[in-house]
Write a protein that holds these residues in place. Structure first.
Motif, PDB file in Angstrom:
ATOM      1  N   LEU A 231      -2.222   2.950   1.727  1.00 60.69           N
ATOM      2  CA  LEU A 231      -3.565   2.308   1.417  1.00 60.69           C
ATOM      3  C   LEU A 231      -4.279   3.203   0.250  1.00 60.69           C
ATOM      4  O   LEU A 231      -4.504   4.297   0.003  1.00 60.69           O
ATOM      5  CB  LEU A 231      -4.497   3.160   2.729  1.00 60.69           C
ATOM      6  CG  LEU A 231      -5.870   2.590   2.638  1.00 60.69           C
ATOM      7  CD1 LEU A 231      -6.392   1.464   2.533  1.00 60.69           C
ATOM      8  CD2 LEU A 231      -6.641   3.344   3.764  1.00 60.69           C
ATOM      9  N   ASP A 232      -4.410   2.439  -0.877  1.00 62.68           N
ATOM     10  CA  ASP A 232      -5.123   2.752  -2.118  1.00 62.68           C
ATOM     11  C   ASP A 232      -6.751   2.542  -1.954  1.00 62.68           C
ATOM     12  O   ASP A 232      -7.260   1.630  -2.290  1.00 62.68           O
ATOM     13  CB  ASP A 232      -4.584   1.839  -3.237  1.00 62.68           C
ATOM     14  CG  ASP A 232      -5.099   2.282  -4.714  1.00 62.68           C
ATOM     15  OD1 ASP A 232      -5.880   3.142  -4.808  1.00 62.68           O
ATOM     16  OD2 ASP A 232      -4.851   1.521  -5.426  1.00 62.68           O
ATOM     17  N   GLU A 233      -7.285   3.706  -1.526  1.00 59.73           N
ATOM     18  CA  GLU A 233      -8.634   3.514  -1.197  1.00 59.73           C
ATOM     19  C   GLU A 233      -9.522   3.307  -2.540  1.00 59.73           C
ATOM     20  O   GLU A 233     -10.539   2.945  -2.345  1.00 59.73           O
ATOM     21  CB  GLU A 233      -9.130   4.768  -0.313  1.00 59.73           C
ATOM     22  CG  GLU A 233      -8.600   4.935   1.012  1.00 59.73           C
ATOM     23  CD  GLU A 233      -8.934   6.204   1.605  1.00 59.73           C
ATOM     24  OE1 GLU A 233      -9.446   7.142   0.962  1.00 59.73           O
ATOM     25  OE2 GLU A 233      -8.916   6.274   2.902  1.00 59.73           O
ATOM     26  N   LYS A 234      -9.316   3.972  -3.529  1.00 61.96           N
ATOM     27  CA  LYS A 234      -9.979   3.971  -4.761  1.00 61.96           C
ATOM     28  C   LYS A 234     -10.176   2.518  -5.307  1.00 61.96           C
ATOM     29  O   LYS A 234     -11.218   2.036  -5.825  1.00 61.96           O
ATOM     30  CB  LYS A 234      -9.209   4.866  -5.852  1.00 61.96           C
ATOM     31  CG  LYS A 234     -10.034   4.681  -7.261  1.00 61.96           C
ATOM     32  CD  LYS A 234      -9.199   5.683  -8.464  1.00 61.96           C
ATOM     33  CE  LYS A 234     -10.203   5.491  -9.496  1.00 61.96           C
ATOM     34  NZ  LYS A 234      -9.950   4.239 -10.230  1.00 61.96           N
ATOM     35  N   ASP A 235      -8.943   1.581  -5.437  1.00 58.17           N
ATOM     36  CA  ASP A 235      -8.975   0.405  -5.557  1.00 58.17           C
ATOM     37  C   ASP A 235      -9.051  -0.518  -4.719  1.00 58.17           C
ATOM     38  O   ASP A 235      -9.002  -1.882  -4.839  1.00 58.17           O
ATOM     39  CB  ASP A 235      -7.787   0.033  -6.560  1.00 58.17           C
ATOM     40  CG  ASP A 235      -7.845   0.970  -8.069  1.00 58.17           C
ATOM     41  OD1 ASP A 235      -8.954   1.068  -8.280  1.00 58.17           O
ATOM     42  OD2 ASP A 235      -6.818   1.363  -8.541  1.00 58.17           O
ATOM     43  N   ASN A 236      -9.235  -0.020  -3.421  1.00 55.83           N
ATOM     44  CA  ASN A 236      -9.684  -0.802  -2.237  1.00 55.83           C
ATOM     45  C   ASN A 236      -8.325  -2.040  -2.112  1.00 55.83           C
ATOM     46  O   ASN A 236      -8.824  -3.200  -2.117  1.00 55.83           O
ATOM     47  CB  ASN A 236     -10.753  -1.479  -2.089  1.00 55.83           C
ATOM     48  CG  ASN A 236     -11.478  -1.915  -1.018  1.00 55.83           C
ATOM     49  OD1 ASN A 236     -11.180  -1.604  -0.082  1.00 55.83           O
ATOM     50  ND2 ASN A 236     -12.175  -3.331  -1.129  1.00 55.83           N
ATOM     51  N   ARG A 237      -7.374  -1.554  -1.987  1.00 55.96           N
ATOM     52  CA  ARG A 237      -6.179  -2.520  -1.693  1.00 55.96           C
ATOM     53  C   ARG A 237      -5.044  -1.745  -1.026  1.00 55.96           C
ATOM     54  O   ARG A 237      -4.887  -0.648  -0.687  1.00 55.96           O
ATOM     55  CB  ARG A 237      -5.737  -2.905  -2.961  1.00 55.96           C
ATOM     56  CG  ARG A 237      -5.154  -1.706  -3.977  1.00 55.96           C
ATOM     57  CD  ARG A 237      -4.849  -2.197  -5.008  1.00 55.96           C
ATOM     58  NE  ARG A 237      -4.386  -1.002  -6.083  1.00 55.96           N
ATOM     59  CZ  ARG A 237      -4.031  -1.133  -7.276  1.00 55.96           C
ATOM     60  NH1 ARG A 237      -3.683  -2.339  -7.937  1.00 55.96           N
ATOM     61  NH2 ARG A 237      -3.667  -0.017  -7.938  1.00 55.96           N
ATOM     62  N   ASP A 238      -4.292  -2.643  -0.052  1.00 55.32           N
ATOM     63  CA  ASP A 238      -3.029  -2.215   0.684  1.00 55.32           C
ATOM     64  C   ASP A 238      -1.988  -2.644  -0.221  1.00 55.32           C
ATOM     65  O   ASP A 238      -1.779  -3.661  -0.550  1.00 55.32           O
ATOM     66  CB  ASP A 238      -3.109  -2.968   1.987  1.00 55.32           C
ATOM     67  CG  ASP A 238      -4.044  -2.728   2.971  1.00 55.32           C
ATOM     68  OD1 ASP A 238      -4.140  -1.564   3.510  1.00 55.32           O
ATOM     69  OD2 ASP A 238      -4.900  -3.612   3.195  1.00 55.32           O
ATOM     70  N   LEU A 239      -1.114  -1.327  -0.356  1.00 54.79           N
ATOM     71  CA  LEU A 239       0.074  -1.534  -1.365  1.00 54.79           C
ATOM     72  C   LEU A 239       1.213  -1.477  -0.438  1.00 54.79           C
ATOM     73  O   LEU A 239       1.240  -0.607   0.424  1.00 54.79           O
ATOM     74  CB  LEU A 239       0.159  -0.390  -2.609  1.00 54.79           C
ATOM     75  CG  LEU A 239      -1.073  -0.383  -3.440  1.00 54.79           C
ATOM     76  CD1 LEU A 239      -0.916   0.702  -4.468  1.00 54.79           C
ATOM     77  CD2 LEU A 239      -1.207  -1.739  -4.285  1.00 54.79           C
TER      78      LEU A 239
END
Length: 427
Positions: free
Chosen positions: A172-180
């Motif tokens: 979970l890339d919270e900074k860029d608001n995306r699921d990787l």
């Protein structure tokens, strides 16, 4: 003849000298009666190097060596645990979700594919997903993202890798608001996908060009530090039998660095944060290491003085009111260390299989689930320190690689991934 050993019980650790003909229980009861804290305890099991000690055993019978650690499994006398009557969660129905979510392993490859073969997670839009790699012919691997509650495939990426996939996990890339999603393969590529756009490929990293052709990547993880996303990877070079922990800043993919400039066999790789400082867990043959990524150095090492043991899955959890590191292993024991004092093994719990445990999952801060070599699932009760329940599977020749537990709307979901490529739902 005198024998010196270490007595470890809860927060107490003592070095003791005895004669080889003395009864082990008698000696330990004497030690307990002399200690104000220990005198409140009631012994109900003893372990030495993972082997049970009977009340009639002498030190000579058990052949206890110098510096061995005797672990005492005990509880406070006359103390009522409100949790003690709590029953373990029993998953009773089994449903096959996906077949051929496969890595097609040979027996000697098993240790390279541990606990990373699929993932279950809650996405940014609060949906619950399962991701895995799928292949019917052991080539041209596709990536699948399935919505759990509806058992509906949401995203499909065909031909994501050419060879077997051994890492497929969510970040979970919270900074860029995306699921990787991170995938690693025997095709020698590590790929990072953005799930929100249907497996859009963001990064692809091949091994450094100085690596030999027979270099294999074993496991990967991501971490965020100082406004940059880093890829952590372990690699194995057959020619030199060298194991490496590497890290890449994804803003500068051509820059590769070795973590602590050392060689490490890494079966399990994970990252976690404490006060915004990222740490890396590297579990392998003989020990478990914790690296401080900010300082780029090793800060803790956990072992049981046996370099033949593979540590296959790890959690860090509060246990007996202290921070603890818990690991499954290739010899069938669940080991619990004092996280702040890695030289102390608090408990070793035998699964009675004498074969590997894998796929560690924690439920209610008390029960630990582990997949087994015989295809079953063991549920350990950390309060009572024993195997509380065994969930059998029909195929005893199909070991379990990975377990993933989640709770959705008050319902318990457990997913397992087996050696033969079955992903099953337990409810």
């Amino acid at each position: 003849m005198e024998i010196e050993f270490t007595f470890s019980c809860g927060h107490t650790k003592k070095h003791v000298k005895v004669t080889e003909d003395q009864n082990i229980y008698d000696v330990l009861n004497t030690l307990i009666s002399e200690d104000s804290y220990l005198s409140k305890l009631n012994i109900f099991s003893l372990l030495c190097n993972g082997n049970a000690i009977e009340k009639t055993d002498t030190f000579k019978d058990k052949k206890i060596s110098a510096n061995d650690i005797i672990c005492v499994i005990c509880e406070e006398k006359n103390q009522e645990y409100k949790q003690e009557q709590k029953e373990p969660i029993k998953f009773q129905s089994i449903k096959k979700i996906i077949n051929h979510a496969h890595v097609n392993l040979e027996d000697d490859d098993i240790n390279a594919f541990i606990d990373r073969t699929f993932d279950v997670f809650q996405s940014l839009n609060d949906q619950y997903f399962l991701i895995c790699a799928y292949s019917e012919n052991y080539k041209n691997y596709s990536l699948i993202c399935m919505e759990i509650t509806q058992e509906q495939i949401m995203y499909l990426k065909n031909n994501a890798h050419d060879e077997r996939v051994y890492t497929c996990c969510h970040y979970l890339d919270e900074k860029d608001n995306r699921d990787l999603v991170i995938t690693g393969s025997y095709d020698k590529t590590i790929k990072i996908w953005e799930l929100n756009n249907g497996f859009q490929l963001l990064y692809m990293k091949k091994p450094d060009y100085n690596f030999q052709e027979n270099t294999y990547l074993l496991s990967e993880a991501l971490l965020y530090f100082n406004d940059s996303l880093y890829l952590i990877a372990s690699a194995y070079e057959l020619k030199s039998s060298g194991y490496y922990l590497l890290y890449y800043n994804l803003k500068h993919l051509n820059q590769k660095n070795k973590l602590s400039n050392s060689k490490d066999n890494c079966n399990y790789l994970e990252t976690f944060n404490t006060s915004d400082v990222p740490f890396i867990i590297s579990a392998n043959l003989g020990n478990i290491k914790i690296f401080d990524f900010e300082q780029k150095k090793l800060i803790k090492k956990f072992s049981d003085n046996n370099n033949s043991i593979n540590y296959l899955s790890v959690v860090i959890q509060t246990y007996a009111d202290k921070a603890s590191l818990i690991a499954t292993s290739s010899d069938g024991f669940l080991r619990i260390w004092d996280y702040n004092n890695p030289s102390i093994i608090i408990y070793k719990i035998q699964s009675y299989l004498n074969n590997w445990l894998i796929g560690l999952e924690l439920i209610d801060n008390r029960f630990l689930l582990a997949g087994c070599a015989d295809g079953s699932i063991k549920e350990f009760d950390l309060l009572k320190n024993y195997v509380a329940y065994t969930f059998p599977r029909e195929d005893k020749e199909d070991p379990l690689f990975t377990l993933k537990y989640t709770q959705i709307n008050g319902k318990n979901y457990l997913f397992s991934h087996s050696h033969k490529g079955l992903i099953e739902l337990w409810q």
